[in-house]
Design a protein around this motif. Structure first.
Motif, PDB file in Angstrom:
ATOM      1  N   PHE A 247       1.238  -1.145  -0.099  1.00 56.52           N
ATOM      2  CA  PHE A 247      -0.747   0.154   0.206  1.00 56.52           C
ATOM      3  C   PHE A 247       1.124   1.734  -0.282  1.00 56.52           C
ATOM      4  N   ALA A 248       0.262   2.236  -0.976  1.00 60.69           N
ATOM      5  CA  ALA A 248       0.873   3.158  -0.741  1.00 60.69           C
ATOM      6  C   ALA A 248       1.194   4.101   0.797  1.00 60.69           C
ATOM      7  N   GLY A 249       2.510   4.557   1.340  1.00 62.53           N
ATOM      8  CA  GLY A 249       1.939   5.148   3.007  1.00 62.53           C
ATOM      9  C   GLY A 249       0.993   6.442   2.684  1.00 62.53           C
ATOM     10  N   GLY A 250       0.804   7.063   1.709  1.00 61.62           N
ATOM     11  CA  GLY A 250       0.034   8.168   1.877  1.00 61.62           C
ATOM     12  C   GLY A 250      -1.226   8.053   1.309  1.00 61.62           C
ATOM     13  N   GLY A 251      -1.525   6.750   1.296  1.00 63.09           N
ATOM     14  CA  GLY A 251      -3.340   5.994   0.903  1.00 63.09           C
ATOM     15  C   GLY A 251      -3.288   6.315  -0.428  1.00 63.09           C
ATOM     16  N   ALA A 252      -3.022   6.607  -1.142  1.00 67.00           N
ATOM     17  CA  ALA A 252      -3.701   7.026  -2.657  1.00 67.00           C
ATOM     18  C   ALA A 252      -2.870   5.940  -3.448  1.00 67.00           C
ATOM     19  N   ALA A 253      -2.085   4.656  -3.066  1.00 65.78           N
ATOM     20  CA  ALA A 253      -2.585   3.570  -3.376  1.00 65.78           C
ATOM     21  C   ALA A 253      -3.661   2.568  -3.054  1.00 65.78           C
TER      22      ALA A 253
ATOM     23  N   GLU B 226       3.806   4.153  -6.682  1.00 66.53           N
ATOM     24  CA  GLU B 226       2.826   5.047  -5.450  1.00 66.53           C
ATOM     25  C   GLU B 226       3.307   3.889  -3.846  1.00 66.53           C
ATOM     26  N   ALA B 227       3.412   3.128  -4.124  1.00 64.25           N
ATOM     27  CA  ALA B 227       4.083   2.079  -3.099  1.00 64.25           C
ATOM     28  C   ALA B 227       4.672   2.663  -3.246  1.00 64.25           C
ATOM     29  N   SER B 228       6.437   2.730  -4.080  1.00 69.90           N
ATOM     30  CA  SER B 228       7.833   2.485  -4.081  1.00 69.90           C
ATOM     31  C   SER B 228       8.491   4.049  -3.288  1.00 69.90           C
ATOM     32  N   GLU B 229       7.102   4.717  -3.690  1.00 71.66           N
ATOM     33  CA  GLU B 229       7.591   6.454  -3.689  1.00 71.66           C
ATOM     34  C   GLU B 229       6.985   5.876  -2.027  1.00 71.66           C
TER      35      GLU B 229
ATOM     36  N   PHE C 263       2.697  -7.339   4.956  1.00 74.80           N
ATOM     37  CA  PHE C 263       3.674  -6.579   5.316  1.00 74.80           C
ATOM     38  C   PHE C 263       3.796  -5.199   3.840  1.00 74.80           C
ATOM     39  N   PRO C 264       3.801  -4.073   4.041  1.00 74.38           N
ATOM     40  CA  PRO C 264       3.695  -2.656   3.001  1.00 74.38           C
ATOM     41  C   PRO C 264       4.742  -3.004   2.252  1.00 74.38           C
ATOM     42  N   LEU C 265       5.065  -3.131   0.909  1.00 74.16           N
ATOM     43  CA  LEU C 265       6.500  -2.601   0.112  1.00 74.16           C
ATOM     44  C   LEU C 265       7.516  -2.390   1.080  1.00 74.16           C
TER      45      LEU C 265
END
Length: 519
Positions: free
Chosen positions: A5-11, A262-265, A417-419
């Motif tokens: 998941f993207a840390g900012g919740g966008a993904a 997005e997850a990588s960012e 786990f998130p990326l």
């Protein structure tokens, strides 16, 4: 497929737009990647058989051999209680425990494929040294190298399979790791059955043949694609998209590729990944995925049966060949369980398999304990009927483990786990798993000697605790994209109270973004 998941919740939220089909390239990647499990499985099976072979015991553990011969046709809980003999088994897992942190660095910085290749190389060297061993020191050195190979392989392979798979069949694909592990055990059991008749060097052949799967995996890995997740994480965006299109068999991968970016960012924005495992937003992943499930997988008692099944059957009064033959039966049950799990995990769900198998495993252990309490340990041979019931009970236990804690013990943590935490999280998973593997391996024969039938009651009690843990704390993850796993904890009756306290929790950040947009 993958992406955290993207840390900012966008993904997340784009999963319905993912496109693709099952391609030959994807199938090849899954087959070659999953064979990393055969290293783990072959060692589990081969070490259990070799430690019961007379030629091996005479050369390295003469005291155990003489004790075994003195009670050859009698039941005796303490025939094989020797800490140096158990160190032969457990040293591999202590080495794997330490090496998994090096594997985390390689997996993150050089990719999942690089870790698989390092693991195969180390396993090859370990097999060669063990086959040529002239003393216990050489045996232990070889076992340590095998352990490094398993540490790297177990760290990388479950991640590789979870990341390369379309999310709708992620469970079945990830369980190829468990299937090849079980096949490795079964192949090793069959090899042991025949090499036991090759005097006095049959045990060397069993140990040396570990070089076979290691060579096959290394060569196969040369042709493996790296996962798009890893390529994006390391900044190779064009190559990542090219691999994603080839694996999915379509150029329409925009939605999935955007989630990966997005997850990588978000992952690059996180510093101190191991430290962040302790953050409140990652508490469910830490408790369930990194600590609970990998520990309980070993505390079920299954690996004790795998390590020492020939030894257990010989201690129960079975002859040497009969003991190895019984091990082939239990190895076959593991393969059956893995196949059942592959078919059902994405239909029935993870929780159902955990809970059903828990009941079956508890009943099986109780049956074993009762029979041993009434019939075993009096210096007499077990009757054929009693022996048959014992083997059936152990097989029911093994097949239940084969479709639950065996495969799901690797699948579920790799999903959670998130990326940004995935490599570090998987290292903790493997570390905890191998710690308890080594501890149980080192202690089981002594526990069998001193607790006698009570050791199986202990395992039954632990499985009760494990099952309650799953019922209370684990949400169902079947057919949920990895990008959206965090949303399950946001809706969970208990975990939502924990994760929402963290200001960096994706749900909180997403809500803040919506409020700012409205403003």
């Amino acid at each position: 497929m993958a992406g955290g998941f993207a840390g900012g919740g966008a993904a997340g939220g784009r999963a319905e737009f993912y496109e693709g089909k099952i391609t030959g390239y994807f199938i090849l990647a899954c087959i070659v990647g999953s064979f990393g499990g055969s290293l783990f499985g072959y060692d589990l099976g081969v070490s259990s058989g070799v430690t019961s072979m007379d030629d091996f015991l005479k050369k390295f553990f003469p005291d155990v051999y003489h004790r075994k011969q003195a009670h050859l046709h009698e039941t005796d809980y303490c025939k094989y209680d020797n800490q140096v003999l158990t160190l032969f088994t457990s040293s591999l897992y202590f080495a794997g425990l330490v090496s998994t942190f090096g594997a985390s660095y390689v997996t993150k910085r050089r990719g999942r494929r690089a870790s698989i290749m390092v693991g195969a190389t180390s396993f090859f060297l370990g097999g060669a040294i063990n086959a040529a061993a002239m003393n216990i020191a050489m045996l232990i050195v070889g076992r340590v190298l095998l352990g490094v190979g398993i540490g790297f392989g177990n760290q990388a392979v479950p991640l590789y399979l979870s990341e390369i798979a379309p999310y709708r069949i992620r469970g079945a694909v990830n369980q190829l790791f468990q299937l090849t592990t079980c096949l490795g055990i079964l192949v090793a059991d069959v090899i042991n059955y025949f090499t036991d008749r090759l005097h006095p060097w049959g045990w060397r052949l069993s140990l040396g043949l570990a070089m076979g799967p290691a060579t096959a995996i290394f060569v196969g890995a040369l042709f493996l694609p790296e996962t798009p997740n890893s390529l994006v994480e390391r900044g190779h965006l064009e190559e990542a998209r090219r691999v994603l299109e080839k694996v999915r068999g379509t150029h329409k991968v925009d939605a999935e590729f955007e989630d990966l970016k997005e997850a990588s960012e978000a992952a690059r924005a996180v510093k101190g990944t191991f430290r962040n495992l302790l953050a409140a937003r990652n508490r469910p992943q830490l408790i369930i995925g990194a600590l609970g499930i990998p520990a309980f997988q070993q505390l079920s008692g299954m690996n004790s049966i795998l390590f020492y099944s020939p030894v257990i059957f010989q201690s129960l009064g079975f002859g040497s060949s009969a003991a190895l033959y019984s091990s082939i039966i239990t190895g076959s049950m593991l393969v059956v369980g893995a196949l059942v799990s592959m078919v059902s995990v994405d239909r029935l769900g993870r929780r159902f398999l955990f809970i059903e198998a828990g009941v079956q495993m508890i009943l099986s252990m109780v049956v074993v304990a009762v029979i041993l309490a009434l019939k075993f340990g009096h210096g007499e041979e077990l009757t054929k009927g009693v022996s048959t019931v014992l083997v059936v009970a152990i097989c029911l236990f093994v097949v239940a483990y084969g479709w639950s804690w065996g495969p799901l013990g690797w699948l579920v943590p790799s999903e959670l786990f998130p990326l940004e935490m995935r490599s570090a999280g998987q290292s903790v998973v493997v570390c905890v798993n191998l710690f308890w593997t080594a501890a149980v391996a080192q202690c089981f024969l002594a526990a069998l000697c001193h607790l006698r039938w009570g050791v199986f009651v202990l395992f039954a009690a632990l499985i009760v605790v494990m099952s309650i843990f799953v019922i209370v704390l684990l949400p169902e993850t079947k057919q949920v994209p990895i990008e959206e796993i965090w949303m399950l904890f946001d809706r969970h009756w208990y975990w939502k109270r924990i994760v929402r306290k963290d200001p960096k929790y994706p749900g909180n950040l997403h809500q803040q973004q919506q409020e700012m947009a409205r403003a």
